[in-house]
Design a protein around this motif. Structure first.
Motif, PDB file in Angstrom:
ATOM      1  N   SER A   4     -35.088 -17.907 -23.423  1.00 56.91           N
ATOM      2  CA  SER A   4     -34.501 -19.196 -23.280  1.00 56.91           C
ATOM      3  C   SER A   4     -33.307 -19.032 -24.264  1.00 56.91           C
ATOM      4  CB  SER A   4     -35.440 -20.204 -24.201  1.00 56.91           C
ATOM      5  OG  SER A   4     -36.708 -19.994 -23.331  1.00 56.91           O
ATOM      6  N   ARG A   5     -32.548 -20.127 -23.809  1.00 59.71           N
ATOM      7  CA  ARG A   5     -31.206 -20.131 -24.530  1.00 59.71           C
ATOM      8  C   ARG A   5     -31.296 -21.709 -24.986  1.00 59.71           C
ATOM      9  NH1 ARG A   5     -26.440 -19.766 -21.508  1.00 59.71           N
ATOM     10  NH2 ARG A   5     -26.969 -21.871 -20.253  1.00 59.71           N
ATOM     11  N   LEU A   6     -31.367 -21.916 -26.468  1.00 56.07           N
ATOM     12  CA  LEU A   6     -31.416 -23.156 -26.771  1.00 56.07           C
ATOM     13  C   LEU A   6     -30.163 -23.895 -27.252  1.00 56.07           C
ATOM     14  CD1 LEU A   6     -32.988 -25.872 -28.054  1.00 56.07           C
ATOM     15  CD2 LEU A   6     -33.692 -24.579 -30.034  1.00 56.07           C
ATOM     16  N   THR A   7     -29.695 -24.661 -27.068  1.00 55.61           N
ATOM     17  CA  THR A   7     -28.374 -25.368 -27.483  1.00 55.61           C
ATOM     18  C   THR A   7     -28.634 -26.806 -28.133  1.00 55.61           C
ATOM     19  OG1 THR A   7     -27.213 -24.501 -25.725  1.00 55.61           O
ATOM     20  CG2 THR A   7     -26.072 -26.144 -26.816  1.00 55.61           C
ATOM     21  N   LEU A   8     -28.460 -26.925 -29.147  1.00 56.98           N
ATOM     22  CA  LEU A   8     -28.503 -28.210 -29.890  1.00 56.98           C
ATOM     23  C   LEU A   8     -27.129 -28.731 -30.403  1.00 56.98           C
ATOM     24  CD1 LEU A   8     -30.825 -29.014 -33.181  1.00 56.98           C
ATOM     25  CD2 LEU A   8     -28.652 -29.386 -33.173  1.00 56.98           C
ATOM     26  N   THR A   9     -26.916 -29.853 -29.861  1.00 57.00           N
ATOM     27  CA  THR A   9     -25.614 -30.704 -30.029  1.00 57.00           C
ATOM     28  C   THR A   9     -25.966 -31.869 -30.796  1.00 57.00           C
ATOM     29  OG1 THR A   9     -24.722 -29.977 -27.943  1.00 57.00           O
ATOM     30  CG2 THR A   9     -23.580 -31.578 -28.974  1.00 57.00           C
ATOM     31  N   HIS A  10     -25.295 -32.001 -32.066  1.00 53.03           N
ATOM     32  CA  HIS A  10     -25.347 -33.042 -32.744  1.00 53.03           C
ATOM     33  C   HIS A  10     -23.865 -33.713 -32.991  1.00 53.03           C
ATOM     34  CE1 HIS A  10     -27.925 -34.756 -36.350  1.00 53.03           C
ATOM     35  NE2 HIS A  10     -27.124 -35.588 -35.808  1.00 53.03           N
ATOM     36  N   GLU A  11     -24.102 -35.044 -32.321  1.00 54.14           N
ATOM     37  CA  GLU A  11     -22.663 -35.885 -32.409  1.00 54.14           C
ATOM     38  C   GLU A  11     -22.904 -36.744 -33.605  1.00 54.14           C
ATOM     39  OE1 GLU A  11     -21.988 -37.714 -28.625  1.00 54.14           O
ATOM     40  OE2 GLU A  11     -23.236 -36.225 -27.889  1.00 54.14           O
ATOM     41  N   LEU A  12     -22.003 -36.393 -34.699  1.00 51.44           N
ATOM     42  CA  LEU A  12     -21.867 -37.133 -35.988  1.00 51.44           C
ATOM     43  C   LEU A  12     -20.762 -37.842 -36.293  1.00 51.44           C
ATOM     44  CD1 LEU A  12     -23.336 -33.844 -37.172  1.00 51.44           C
ATOM     45  CD2 LEU A  12     -24.503 -35.843 -37.614  1.00 51.44           C
ATOM     46  N   GLU A  13     -20.132 -38.554 -35.353  1.00 54.33           N
ATOM     47  CA  GLU A  13     -19.038 -39.439 -35.404  1.00 54.33           C
ATOM     48  C   GLU A  13     -19.286 -40.542 -36.437  1.00 54.33           C
ATOM     49  OE1 GLU A  13     -15.133 -40.549 -34.375  1.00 54.33           O
ATOM     50  OE2 GLU A  13     -16.225 -38.897 -33.379  1.00 54.33           O
ATOM     51  N   ASN A  14     -18.304 -40.929 -37.468  1.00 48.23           N
ATOM     52  CA  ASN A  14     -18.333 -41.767 -38.378  1.00 48.23           C
ATOM     53  C   ASN A  14     -19.771 -41.550 -39.215  1.00 48.23           C
ATOM     54  OD1 ASN A  14     -16.303 -43.157 -37.536  1.00 48.23           O
ATOM     55  ND2 ASN A  14     -17.293 -44.146 -35.697  1.00 48.23           N
ATOM     56  N   ALA A  15     -20.522 -40.446 -39.639  1.00 46.83           N
ATOM     57  CA  ALA A  15     -21.445 -40.226 -39.953  1.00 46.83           C
ATOM     58  C   ALA A  15     -21.209 -38.928 -41.018  1.00 46.83           C
ATOM     59  CB  ALA A  15     -22.690 -40.029 -39.291  1.00 46.83           C
ATOM     60  N   PRO A  16     -20.235 -39.014 -42.009  1.00 43.93           N
ATOM     61  CA  PRO A  16     -19.975 -37.856 -42.802  1.00 43.93           C
ATOM     62  C   PRO A  16     -21.029 -37.391 -43.668  1.00 43.93           C
ATOM     63  CG  PRO A  16     -18.854 -39.842 -43.869  1.00 43.93           C
ATOM     64  CD  PRO A  16     -19.612 -40.113 -42.268  1.00 43.93           C
ATOM     65  N   LYS A  17     -21.855 -38.207 -44.191  1.00 45.37           N
ATOM     66  CA  LYS A  17     -23.067 -37.638 -45.073  1.00 45.37           C
ATOM     67  C   LYS A  17     -24.087 -37.031 -44.240  1.00 45.37           C
ATOM     68  CE  LYS A  17     -21.856 -40.222 -48.879  1.00 45.37           C
ATOM     69  NZ  LYS A  17     -21.764 -39.595 -50.074  1.00 45.37           N
ATOM     70  N   HIS A  18     -24.263 -37.336 -43.091  1.00 48.77           N
ATOM     71  CA  HIS A  18     -25.162 -36.510 -42.169  1.00 48.77           C
ATOM     72  C   HIS A  18     -24.636 -35.498 -41.609  1.00 48.77           C
ATOM     73  CE1 HIS A  18     -27.309 -40.558 -40.916  1.00 48.77           C
ATOM     74  NE2 HIS A  18     -28.167 -39.568 -40.360  1.00 48.77           N
ATOM     75  N   ALA A  19     -23.222 -35.578 -41.599  1.00 48.07           N
ATOM     76  CA  ALA A  19     -22.728 -34.018 -40.877  1.00 48.07           C
ATOM     77  C   ALA A  19     -22.573 -33.027 -42.193  1.00 48.07           C
ATOM     78  CB  ALA A  19     -21.107 -34.580 -40.469  1.00 48.07           C
ATOM     79  N   ALA A  20     -22.405 -33.412 -43.292  1.00 44.72           N
ATOM     80  CA  ALA A  20     -22.722 -32.520 -44.490  1.00 44.72           C
ATOM     81  C   ALA A  20     -23.969 -32.097 -44.339  1.00 44.72           C
ATOM     82  CB  ALA A  20     -22.104 -33.150 -45.778  1.00 44.72           C
TER      83      ALA A  20
END
Length: 186
Positions: A131-147
């Motif tokens: 399997s190929r697992l692709t995880l995409t996390h969209e973190l617009e306006n969420a710098p703490k989450h992104a870090a």
């Protein structure tokens, strides 16, 4: 063997903010159904990454990830309180064993919780006998989450402190392929 791609840069510099779109891809030598089960079943989620008790069984509405015993014990050892809900959100798309899209918020961190919800998508494709697992996390306006989810230095990740998605996906891959996680929990 392991192929992980990311649009994110290492979080070893405070001068460079973590990207607001993070994409990770890992190839796992198990069926898409086994990957799906490992993502959506507490029987599996308590065994890898940061742990946690998930319930996506209804395939719709709100969901909450509660801390499991290992997570509670780890928080005690590190000396910080842990709420009853560590991640929450809403199921946006539920298509077993191919796609799970969610709003996602790290509720256990007050700064992240204040940023609101981000979007997390798991896509699972059959590739040969794996399997190929692709995880995409969209973190617009969420710098703490992104870090937080981009991960930190490898030395911190080994102790479960800051490994983010790269560490969680490595742990998941190791568990599914070998029966053992990349790093021990608890």
């Amino acid at each position: 063997m392991t192929s992980t791609e990311t649009a994110a840069q290492p979080a070893n510099s405070q001068a460079t903010p973590a990207p607001s779109l993070q994409v990770y891809r890992v190839y796992i030598k198990v069926t898409p159904q086994k990957v799906w089960d490992a993502i959506t079943s507490s029987e599996w989620t308590t065994k890898y990454g940061y742990g946690g008790l998930v319930d996506y069984s209804s395939g719709q509405g709100e969901y909450k990830i509660r801390p499991d015993e290992g997570m509670v014990e780890g928080a005690k050892q590190m000396g910080f309180p842990l709420p009853d809900v560590v991640v929450d959100g809403e199921i946006l798309e539920y298509d077993p064993p191919r796609k799970l899209a969610l709003t996602w918020r790290m509720a256990m961190d007050p700064d992240c919780a204040a940023e609101g919800f981000t979007k997390l998508t798991y896509e699972i494709d059959a590739i040969g006998d794996g399997s190929r697992l692709t995880l995409t996390h969209e973190l617009e306006n969420a710098p703490k989450h992104a870090a937080m989810v981009v991960g930190a230095d490898a030395a911190e990740a080994v102790g479960q402190g800051g490994g983010g998605w790269p560490w969680v996906l490595s742990d998941l891959k190791s568990l599914l392929e070998t029966g053992e996680t990349f790093s021990p929990r608890g």
